[in-house]
Enzyme design. Sequence first.
Site: not given
Ligand code: UD1
Ligand code: UDP
Length: 361
Positions: A205
């Site tokens: 991601h």
């Molecule tokens: C965010 C965090 C990242 C973290 C990740 C965990 C920042 C800058 N990034 O990244 O550090 O590792 O969360 O998963 O804070 N979207 C949905 N539904 C949701 C959330 C997101 O559809 O509930 C989609 C939307 O299209 C959105 C995209 O995902 O534009 C990215 O979401 P965003 O929260 O901006 O960043 P993440 O990639 O989730």
């Molecule tokens: N995770 C989850 N379902 C998924 C993928 C990840 O519950 O389909 C959990 C995973 O066990 C871990 C956390 O999400 O605890 C990691 O989050 P993510 O990879 O979104 O973010 P990051 O840790 O890179 O910030």
Amino acid sequence: MKHAFILGTRPEIIKLSPVVRSYIRRKLPFSIIHTNQHYSPQMDAVFFKQLELPAPEFNLNAGSGSHGAQLGKMLESLEPVLQELAPEAAIVQGDTNSVLAGALIASRLGIPVAHVEAGLRSYDRRMPEEFNRILADNLADYLFAPTEGAKKILLGEGFPESRIHVTGNTVVDALQHVAGLCDKLEPLERRWNISRGHFLLVTLHRPENVDSKEILTPILEAINELSTRHGLPAVFPVHPRTVRRLKEFGIDLPRTFLALEAAGYLSFVQLEKEARLIITDSGGVQEEACILGVPCVTVRLSTERPETVEVGANLVTGVAREAIVAGAEKMLARRSNWANPFGDGRAGERIVDIILESRTD
Ligand code: UD1
Ligand code: UDP
């Protein structure tokens, strides 16, 4: 006396859950303020439910958007909530935009900030998270470092030792909490027709990987090559950012992939425990693989979790196809006999002890 948890994304809900549960056990008053950076049920509500957390008292409805728009919404809506609540401390975890917004506004209002998972550094300035964690550490009054290594980094940057507390990583507590529940789930054979130790588990991601077709394509090709060569299906619970990019780029996943919706915590931990190898760019998944004794390949240029590499649980391969394949072959041959470097599962309790010890009332 009330403390506020400010959280917004999947990993924050998971990693703060042991701290919240400790407040509940001790009957301490607290409020959860949810920025709603994550809002889809599979990225948000499922974790509150499975980790037995109360619904947030405040919801800032920040949602998705550009960094500026997302941070702007959080900052604007968080300020009056914190003014009204006037908590004695604000607790944030990790490195997302929600963490930065929470630490920034709380500190402006003179509310002591507790940063859980302080002192992590990837030294990769392409990552928004790197700036978020550096800023959050600088704004924090309590620096809860998960490991001695993280403490060393903070000391090296000149943070006073009195502010730093090594607690272990709360993800160990979270994993221990769900371990028994995961064992009660329907077996993987019945759910997805895959068997223990006979699949790859994949998560991707990071924007620097999935927002570029030129980078994402060879990563997927490498996984397909490994999957085909070893007869191991690639189970891929897909983050919503990545769902969007795959569609935009017109990429159809190869038939070796079993694409799933982003999984709830119990299902995901079950998949992690039973995987032959995990291939990921997630921070939290690197830690969990290491704790659960499953070899991991990190498809990134850096990691802020060097402990996983040092104990032999993780290899950071970069994102080139050949390097990923070579790294995965190495990890497939590795015995899982390393020690868990992330603590004993009491990090949440330690964090609450330390916050309470320094209370003035
Ligand atoms: C965010 C965090 C990242 C973290 C990740 C965990 C920042 C800058 N990034 O990244 O550090 O590792 O969360 O998963 O804070 N979207 C949905 N539904 C949701 C959330 C997101 O559809 O509930 C989609 C939307 O299209 C959105 C995209 O995902 O534009 C990215 O979401 P965003 O929260 O901006 O960043 P993440 O990639 O989730
Ligand atoms: N995770 C989850 N379902 C998924 C993928 C990840 O519950 O389909 C959990 C995973 O066990 C871990 C956390 O999400 O605890 C990691 O989050 P993510 O990879 O979104 O973010 P990051 O840790 O890179 O910030």
